[in-house]
Motif scaffolding. Structure first.
Motif, PDB file in Angstrom:
ATOM      1  N   ALA A   1      58.137  33.140  61.772  1.00  0.00           N
ATOM      2  CA  ALA A   1      58.359  31.736  61.401  1.00  0.00           C
ATOM      3  C   ALA A   1      58.946  30.930  62.544  1.00  0.00           C
ATOM      4  O   ALA A   1      58.701  29.710  62.671  1.00  0.00           O
ATOM      5  CB  ALA A   1      59.292  31.671  60.188  1.00  0.00           C
ATOM      6  N   LEU A   2      59.725  31.559  63.451  1.00  0.00           N
ATOM      7  CA  LEU A   2      60.363  30.880  64.577  1.00  0.00           C
ATOM      8  C   LEU A   2      59.520  30.974  65.840  1.00  0.00           C
ATOM      9  O   LEU A   2      59.994  30.597  66.920  1.00  0.00           O
ATOM     10  CB  LEU A   2      61.744  31.478  64.828  1.00  0.00           C
ATOM     11  CG  LEU A   2      62.753  31.297  63.687  1.00  0.00           C
ATOM     12  CD1 LEU A   2      64.036  32.053  63.977  1.00  0.00           C
ATOM     13  CD2 LEU A   2      63.050  29.808  63.452  1.00  0.00           C
TER      14      LEU A   2
ATOM     15  N   ALA B   1      68.413  32.167  67.446  1.00  0.00           N
ATOM     16  CA  ALA B   1      67.379  31.257  66.945  1.00  0.00           C
ATOM     17  C   ALA B   1      67.571  30.976  65.472  1.00  0.00           C
ATOM     18  O   ALA B   1      67.441  29.822  65.013  1.00  0.00           O
ATOM     19  CB  ALA B   1      65.999  31.874  67.202  1.00  0.00           C
ATOM     20  N   VAL B   2      67.878  31.981  64.678  1.00  0.00           N
ATOM     21  CA  VAL B   2      68.073  31.771  63.242  1.00  0.00           C
ATOM     22  C   VAL B   2      69.306  30.922  62.987  1.00  0.00           C
ATOM     23  O   VAL B   2      69.333  30.061  62.079  1.00  0.00           O
ATOM     24  CB  VAL B   2      68.174  33.134  62.531  1.00  0.00           C
ATOM     25  CG1 VAL B   2      68.564  32.950  61.056  1.00  0.00           C
ATOM     26  CG2 VAL B   2      66.870  33.895  62.640  1.00  0.00           C
ATOM     27  N   SER B   3      70.378  31.119  63.763  1.00  0.00           N
ATOM     28  CA  SER B   3      71.608  30.333  63.587  1.00  0.00           C
ATOM     29  C   SER B   3      71.353  28.851  63.840  1.00  0.00           C
ATOM     30  O   SER B   3      71.840  27.981  63.114  1.00  0.00           O
ATOM     31  CB  SER B   3      72.693  30.868  64.525  1.00  0.00           C
ATOM     32  OG  SER B   3      73.876  30.088  64.414  1.00  0.00           O
ATOM     33  N   VAL B   4      70.550  28.535  64.879  1.00  0.00           N
ATOM     34  CA  VAL B   4      70.255  27.134  65.193  1.00  0.00           C
ATOM     35  C   VAL B   4      69.451  26.494  64.080  1.00  0.00           C
ATOM     36  O   VAL B   4      69.730  25.355  63.662  1.00  0.00           O
ATOM     37  CB  VAL B   4      69.516  27.053  66.547  1.00  0.00           C
ATOM     38  CG1 VAL B   4      69.009  25.624  66.786  1.00  0.00           C
ATOM     39  CG2 VAL B   4      70.425  27.493  67.677  1.00  0.00           C
ATOM     40  N   ARG B   5      68.447  27.195  63.565  1.00  0.00           N
ATOM     41  CA  ARG B   5      67.563  26.627  62.548  1.00  0.00           C
ATOM     42  C   ARG B   5      68.220  26.565  61.172  1.00  0.00           C
ATOM     43  O   ARG B   5      67.968  25.658  60.383  1.00  0.00           O
ATOM     44  CB  ARG B   5      66.270  27.432  62.472  1.00  0.00           C
ATOM     45  CG  ARG B   5      65.360  27.278  63.680  1.00  0.00           C
ATOM     46  CD  ARG B   5      64.655  25.927  63.676  1.00  0.00           C
ATOM     47  NE  ARG B   5      63.781  25.804  62.546  1.00  0.00           N
ATOM     48  CZ  ARG B   5      62.513  26.217  62.527  1.00  0.00           C
ATOM     49  NH1 ARG B   5      61.981  26.755  63.625  1.00  0.00           N
ATOM     50  NH2 ARG B   5      61.779  26.039  61.456  1.00  0.00           N
TER      51      ARG B   5
ATOM     52  N   ALA C   1      69.242  41.505  49.056  1.00  0.00           N
ATOM     53  CA  ALA C   1      67.882  40.990  48.901  1.00  0.00           C
ATOM     54  C   ALA C   1      67.898  39.495  48.583  1.00  0.00           C
ATOM     55  O   ALA C   1      67.082  38.711  49.128  1.00  0.00           O
ATOM     56  CB  ALA C   1      67.164  41.774  47.805  1.00  0.00           C
ATOM     57  N   ASP C   2      68.826  39.079  47.725  1.00  0.00           N
ATOM     58  CA  ASP C   2      68.914  37.646  47.394  1.00  0.00           C
ATOM     59  C   ASP C   2      69.313  36.836  48.621  1.00  0.00           C
ATOM     60  O   ASP C   2      68.771  35.728  48.862  1.00  0.00           O
ATOM     61  CB  ASP C   2      69.931  37.430  46.271  1.00  0.00           C
ATOM     62  CG  ASP C   2      69.455  38.027  44.949  1.00  0.00           C
ATOM     63  OD1 ASP C   2      68.224  38.241  44.815  1.00  0.00           O
ATOM     64  OD2 ASP C   2      70.295  38.290  44.070  1.00  0.00           O
ATOM     65  N   ASP C   3      70.280  37.304  49.412  1.00  0.00           N
ATOM     66  CA  ASP C   3      70.728  36.574  50.594  1.00  0.00           C
ATOM     67  C   ASP C   3      69.606  36.467  51.624  1.00  0.00           C
ATOM     68  O   ASP C   3      69.444  35.417  52.280  1.00  0.00           O
ATOM     69  CB  ASP C   3      71.938  37.268  51.220  1.00  0.00           C
ATOM     70  CG  ASP C   3      73.169  37.184  50.317  1.00  0.00           C
ATOM     71  OD1 ASP C   3      73.168  36.343  49.404  1.00  0.00           O
ATOM     72  OD2 ASP C   3      74.113  37.995  50.515  1.00  0.00           O
TER      73      ASP C   3
ATOM     74  N   LEU D   1      67.944  33.024  53.016  1.00  0.00           N
ATOM     75  CA  LEU D   1      67.858  32.691  54.429  1.00  0.00           C
ATOM     76  C   LEU D   1      66.434  32.319  54.832  1.00  0.00           C
ATOM     77  O   LEU D   1      66.221  31.321  55.540  1.00  0.00           O
ATOM     78  CB  LEU D   1      68.350  33.884  55.252  1.00  0.00           C
ATOM     79  CG  LEU D   1      68.283  33.722  56.777  1.00  0.00           C
ATOM     80  CD1 LEU D   1      69.149  32.543  57.248  1.00  0.00           C
ATOM     81  CD2 LEU D   1      68.724  35.011  57.486  1.00  0.00           C
ATOM     82  N   GLU D   2      65.454  33.103  54.362  1.00  0.00           N
ATOM     83  CA  GLU D   2      64.077  32.804  54.713  1.00  0.00           C
ATOM     84  C   GLU D   2      63.656  31.441  54.111  1.00  0.00           C
ATOM     85  O   GLU D   2      62.925  30.651  54.757  1.00  0.00           O
ATOM     86  CB  GLU D   2      63.139  33.911  54.174  1.00  0.00           C
ATOM     87  CG  GLU D   2      63.324  35.228  54.901  1.00  0.00           C
ATOM     88  CD  GLU D   2      62.337  36.294  54.406  1.00  0.00           C
ATOM     89  OE1 GLU D   2      61.174  35.933  54.150  1.00  0.00           O
ATOM     90  OE2 GLU D   2      62.744  37.461  54.240  1.00  0.00           O
ATOM     91  N   GLU D   3      64.115  31.160  52.916  1.00  0.00           N
ATOM     92  CA  GLU D   3      63.785  29.868  52.318  1.00  0.00           C
ATOM     93  C   GLU D   3      64.407  28.707  53.115  1.00  0.00           C
ATOM     94  O   GLU D   3      63.752  27.651  53.320  1.00  0.00           O
ATOM     95  CB  GLU D   3      64.304  29.845  50.886  1.00  0.00           C
ATOM     96  CG  GLU D   3      64.005  28.560  50.132  1.00  0.00           C
ATOM     97  CD  GLU D   3      62.512  28.353  49.874  1.00  0.00           C
ATOM     98  OE1 GLU D   3      62.078  27.212  49.657  1.00  0.00           O
ATOM     99  OE2 GLU D   3      61.747  29.372  49.957  1.00  0.00           O
TER     100      GLU D   3
END
Length: 372
Positions: free
Chosen positions: A313-314, A328-332, A359-361, A365-367
């Protein structure tokens, strides 16, 4: 569904070649046994024309007017012994007490390779020991039969005795002349068809066995009540043709096994009768993880799959390291690097509740990444 089990026709096609080979081997063994049955009866057999048989000697004796009686059992030999010369072709295979009875009943006895246990009962003054292989020897004794025959082929056992016993041919022939004369031969090689015509073998055999009008030719065989205990063997009880046929069958079985082992053929594929949905496979694997208590292993798989989807996705390469992914995930997402590190690369979970929470977390995060 395609059937792969062989039917009766396929089984017959596969089995007819080995069955034909087995039948040919059996037929060959039977023919060989029948063809050799009349000429290979056994060593020193007066009806055998084989090299080790004695048909030639029996014919010479009959031509000289000697009645040659072949005794198949000890009882037959004992019944015909009075007034006769009795030849025992394998004295070591007869029970010593029965051999003594036979000598007492016969007018004269000729014993081939009697062995020490038999001599202890028949001629206690004689001792025997193993000698060299058969060779031509001079008689060097005063025994009339040996002196008249001259050099002869003798060997096998050798005999030692006192002055009452005459020994000839280097000790391989011994003779005692008493109320029941007896002659001992270390072996019977001089009596065989193969060697009868050599040197003085025929003359020696004729004088030892043809001195009386009747000769009882006793061939001890397994199954005779007088046969010595402990000498019966399985191979000795089987005819030579059957032994040879058994060896042929064993060789054919080995060759057939090697032949078939090289014809395994390609792997046969079989289409599945039903289609298994991916969701069912996932649920089945999840149940296995829960049954085995592998929550930590399941968490690692969830995190690995989430990292792969987030990297896609990134627009990150597949070999991106944890530091790059976390940054990258922290910025987005707007979350701190520590939170992302704990979520994607943290310690293993302790139970099913922690696994569900993880699993929920990860889903949350992906959402968030998709919406940003």
């Amino acid at each position: 569904m395609t059937a792969v089990s062989p039917d009766a026709r396929a089984i017959w096609r596969a089995a007819r070649a080995p069955l034909a080979i087995t039948a040919l081997v059996l037929l060959g063994g039977i023919v060989l046994a029948l063809a050799t049955g009349g000429t290979s009866r056994g060593e020193l057999d007066p009806e055998s024309a084989a090299p080790t048989g004695s048909r030639a000697l029996a014919a010479l004796l009959r031509n000289q007017g000697v009645d040659v009686v072949v005794a198949a059992t000890f009882d037959d030999a004992l019944a015909a012994a009075p007034g006769s010369t009795v030849l025992v072709t394998a004295g070591g295979t007869v029970r010593p007490e029965r051999l003594a009875d036979l000598r007492d009943r016969a007018a004269e006895s000729v014993l081939i390779a009697p062995g020490q246990p038999a001599l202890d009962r028949v001629l206690p003054a004689v001792r025997t020991y193993g000698g060299p292989d058969a060779a031509v020897h001079a008689p060097n004794c005063s025994l009339p039969a040996a002196a008249a025959a001259g050099d002869a082929l003798t060997g096998g056992q050798r005999f030692l005795a006192d002055s009452r016993v005459t020994t000839c041919y280097g000790g391989s022939v011994a003779s005692v002349r008493d109320a029941h004369p007896a002659t001992l031969l270390g072996d019977g090689v001089a009596l065989t068809n193969q060697h009868l015509g050599e040197n003085g073998n025929a003359a020696l055999a004729m004088r030892l066995l043809g001195a009386r009008p009747r000769l009882v030719w006793y061939l001890p065989v397994p199954g005779d009540p007088a046969f010595a205990e402990g000498r019966e063997t399985i191979t000795g009880l089987l005819p030579d043709g059957w032994v040879f046929g058994g060896v042929q069958l064993a060789v054919a079985a080995v060759v057939f096994a090697l032949w078939r082992a090289r014809r395994l053929g390609p792997v046969v594929t079989e289409p599945l009768p039903v289609v298994v949905r991916a969701a069912e496979t996932t649920e089945g694997r999840a149940r296995l993880y829960r049954r085995s208590g592998a929550a930590g292993h399941a968490a690692a798989i969830l995190r690995e799959a989430a990292v792969a989807r987030l990297a896609t996705a990134l627009s990150m390469s597949g070999d991106a390291g944890p530091a790059a992914v976390i940054a990258a995930v922290s910025v987005r997402s707007g979350l701190t690097a520590a939170e992302i590190s704990q979520l994607l690369y943290g310690e293993g979970v302790r139970g099913d509740a922690d696994l569900v929470r993880l699993a929920d977390d990860l889903d949350a995060l992906e959402e968030r990444i998709r919406r940003s």
